[in-house]
Design a protein around this motif. Sequence first.
Motif, PDB file in Angstrom:
ATOM      1  N   UNK A   1     -11.761  -2.243  -7.519  1.00 23.83           N
ATOM      2  CA  UNK A   1     -10.681  -1.389  -8.007  1.00 23.83           C
ATOM      3  C   UNK A   1      -9.338  -2.127  -8.131  1.00 23.83           C
ATOM      4  N   UNK A   2      -9.319  -3.415  -7.864  1.00 24.80           N
ATOM      5  CA  UNK A   2      -8.076  -4.175  -7.960  1.00 24.80           C
ATOM      6  C   UNK A   2      -7.653  -4.336  -9.414  1.00 24.80           C
ATOM      7  N   UNK A   3      -6.377  -4.550  -9.626  1.00 27.02           N
ATOM      8  CA  UNK A   3      -5.892  -4.826 -10.982  1.00 27.02           C
ATOM      9  C   UNK A   3      -5.064  -6.100 -10.940  1.00 27.02           C
ATOM     10  N   UNK A   4      -5.187  -6.912 -11.970  1.00 23.96           N
ATOM     11  CA  UNK A   4      -4.522  -8.200 -12.055  1.00 23.96           C
ATOM     12  C   UNK A   4      -3.573  -8.184 -13.239  1.00 23.96           C
ATOM     13  N   UNK A   5      -2.386  -8.722 -13.062  1.00 25.25           N
ATOM     14  CA  UNK A   5      -1.405  -8.821 -14.143  1.00 25.25           C
ATOM     15  C   UNK A   5      -0.985 -10.281 -14.249  1.00 25.25           C
ATOM     16  N   UNK A   6      -1.372 -10.962 -15.299  1.00 29.39           N
ATOM     17  CA  UNK A   6      -0.977 -12.374 -15.457  1.00 29.39           C
ATOM     18  C   UNK A   6       0.543 -12.524 -15.576  1.00 29.39           C
ATOM     19  N   UNK A   7       1.049 -13.631 -15.094  1.00 27.82           N
ATOM     20  CA  UNK A   7       2.485 -13.900 -15.110  1.00 27.82           C
ATOM     21  C   UNK A   7       3.060 -13.908 -16.521  1.00 27.82           C
ATOM     22  N   UNK A   8       2.248 -14.258 -17.524  1.00 26.19           N
ATOM     23  CA  UNK A   8       2.768 -14.346 -18.897  1.00 26.19           C
ATOM     24  C   UNK A   8       2.693 -13.016 -19.650  1.00 26.19           C
ATOM     25  N   UNK A   9       2.405 -11.920 -18.955  1.00 22.46           N
ATOM     26  CA  UNK A   9       2.422 -10.605 -19.599  1.00 22.46           C
ATOM     27  C   UNK A   9       3.854 -10.300 -20.020  1.00 22.46           C
ATOM     28  N   UNK A  10       4.074  -9.930 -21.275  1.00 27.86           N
ATOM     29  CA  UNK A  10       5.445  -9.657 -21.724  1.00 27.86           C
ATOM     30  C   UNK A  10       6.070  -8.470 -20.988  1.00 27.86           C
ATOM     31  N   UNK A  11       7.387  -8.489 -20.905  1.00 31.88           N
ATOM     32  CA  UNK A  11       8.120  -7.369 -20.303  1.00 31.88           C
ATOM     33  C   UNK A  11       7.881  -6.107 -21.121  1.00 31.88           C
ATOM     34  N   UNK A  12       7.793  -4.981 -20.447  1.00 31.08           N
ATOM     35  CA  UNK A  12       7.604  -3.708 -21.134  1.00 31.08           C
ATOM     36  C   UNK A  12       8.888  -3.203 -21.779  1.00 31.08           C
ATOM     37  N   UNK A  13      10.035  -3.663 -21.266  1.00 28.89           N
ATOM     38  CA  UNK A  13      11.305  -3.118 -21.731  1.00 28.89           C
ATOM     39  C   UNK A  13      12.370  -4.204 -21.760  1.00 28.89           C
ATOM     40  N   UNK A  14      13.143  -4.245 -22.829  1.00 27.29           N
ATOM     41  CA  UNK A  14      14.330  -5.085 -22.898  1.00 27.29           C
ATOM     42  C   UNK A  14      15.494  -4.181 -23.246  1.00 27.29           C
ATOM     43  N   UNK A  15      16.465  -4.086 -22.332  1.00 23.88           N
ATOM     44  CA  UNK A  15      17.615  -3.204 -22.514  1.00 23.88           C
ATOM     45  C   UNK A  15      18.678  -3.818 -23.399  1.00 23.88           C
ATOM     46  N   UNK A  16      19.683  -3.013 -23.705  1.00 23.91           N
ATOM     47  CA  UNK A  16      20.772  -3.448 -24.585  1.00 23.91           C
ATOM     48  C   UNK A  16      21.513  -4.656 -24.024  1.00 23.91           C
ATOM     49  N   UNK A  17      21.605  -4.758 -22.696  1.00 20.14           N
ATOM     50  CA  UNK A  17      22.314  -5.892 -22.090  1.00 20.14           C
ATOM     51  C   UNK A  17      21.468  -7.158 -22.097  1.00 20.14           C
ATOM     52  N   UNK A  18      20.191  -7.021 -22.510  1.00 23.11           N
ATOM     53  CA  UNK A  18      19.276  -8.159 -22.482  1.00 23.11           C
ATOM     54  C   UNK A  18      18.435  -8.207 -21.225  1.00 23.11           C
ATOM     55  N   UNK A  19      18.631  -7.252 -20.318  1.00 22.53           N
ATOM     56  CA  UNK A  19      17.821  -7.192 -19.106  1.00 22.53           C
ATOM     57  C   UNK A  19      16.388  -6.837 -19.471  1.00 22.53           C
ATOM     58  N   UNK A  20      15.461  -7.642 -18.972  1.00 16.65           N
ATOM     59  CA  UNK A  20      14.034  -7.386 -19.195  1.00 16.65           C
ATOM     60  C   UNK A  20      13.441  -6.775 -17.934  1.00 16.65           C
ATOM     61  N   UNK A  21      12.641  -5.731 -18.107  1.00 17.85           N
ATOM     62  CA  UNK A  21      11.992  -5.073 -16.983  1.00 17.85           C
ATOM     63  C   UNK A  21      10.490  -5.128 -17.175  1.00 17.85           C
ATOM     64  N   UNK A  22       9.820  -5.643 -16.155  1.00 15.19           N
ATOM     65  CA  UNK A  22       8.358  -5.711 -16.156  1.00 15.19           C
ATOM     66  C   UNK A  22       7.842  -4.650 -15.199  1.00 15.19           C
ATOM     67  N   UNK A  23       6.898  -3.850 -15.668  1.00 10.04           N
ATOM     68  CA  UNK A  23       6.291  -2.803 -14.850  1.00 10.04           C
ATOM     69  C   UNK A  23       5.087  -3.403 -14.129  1.00 10.04           C
ATOM     70  N   UNK A  24       5.310  -3.978 -12.965  1.00  7.00           N
ATOM     71  CA  UNK A  24       4.239  -4.661 -12.241  1.00  7.00           C
ATOM     72  C   UNK A  24       3.232  -3.681 -11.650  1.00  7.00           C
ATOM     73  N   UNK A  25       3.723  -2.614 -11.053  1.00  3.55           N
ATOM     74  CA  UNK A  25       2.864  -1.584 -10.470  1.00  3.55           C
ATOM     75  C   UNK A  25       3.610  -0.262 -10.586  1.00  3.55           C
ATOM     76  N   UNK A  26       3.083   0.639 -11.380  1.00  2.74           N
ATOM     77  CA  UNK A  26       3.745   1.924 -11.581  1.00  2.74           C
ATOM     78  C   UNK A  26       3.165   2.972 -10.632  1.00  2.74           C
ATOM     79  N   UNK A  27       3.857   4.080 -10.538  1.00  2.00           N
ATOM     80  CA  UNK A  27       3.355   5.196  -9.741  1.00  2.00           C
ATOM     81  C   UNK A  27       1.961   5.586 -10.207  1.00  2.00           C
ATOM     82  N   UNK A  28       1.756   5.592 -11.524  1.00  2.00           N
ATOM     83  CA  UNK A  28       0.435   5.950 -12.066  1.00  2.00           C
ATOM     84  C   UNK A  28      -0.632   4.950 -11.621  1.00  2.00           C
ATOM     85  N   UNK A  29      -0.298   3.655 -11.635  1.00  2.00           N
ATOM     86  CA  UNK A  29      -1.322   2.651 -11.306  1.00  2.00           C
ATOM     87  C   UNK A  29      -1.569   2.521  -9.807  1.00  2.00           C
TER      88      UNK A  29
END
Length: 160
Positions: A16-44
């Motif tokens: 049941x484990x899940x793996x996320x490779x380091x080169x997975x693109x960020x899910x979100x890039x904000x207006x300031x240029x901040x990138x957010x990666x969803x490593x583990x969400x409440x759903x997951x």
Amino acid sequence: MSYPSDRFHGEKGEVSASFRPADTPAELTGASGTRTRYLATTASTGGEFGLYQMDMPPRAGGPATHFHKTISESFFILDGTVRLFDGNQWVDAKKGDFLYVPTGGLHAFRNESDDPASFLILFAPGAPREEYFEKVGTVATMTAEERTEFFLKHDTYWTD
């Protein structure tokens, strides 16, 4: 202190484990240029926690002082310098530094440096923060009522 009660009742483990490779693109890039990666969400994680990586460009700023009524928030600095407010004072947190903010704890963070910064944010228990991250950049276009509703929905109480 003891371990919590069993939550898995099988006799053998399960795949049941899940793996996320380091080169997975960020899910979100904000207006300031901040990138957010969803490593583990409440759903997951079944609501156990949410873990996000934020990569902030130089001088990206950050949120003002606030607190949460339902979740704790922790910060672990991966690279650069992140200015953290612990409710009493601002500190320049560097690689390897950690800040735990219990539920109700005042806090804020920002990148005021001339260099990029990267850090992990852990929310526990998990909360659906993805919508917050995706829409917080639009609050200036919301009516006062919509803005209030948005922040209440996302357990964010501003003090400034």
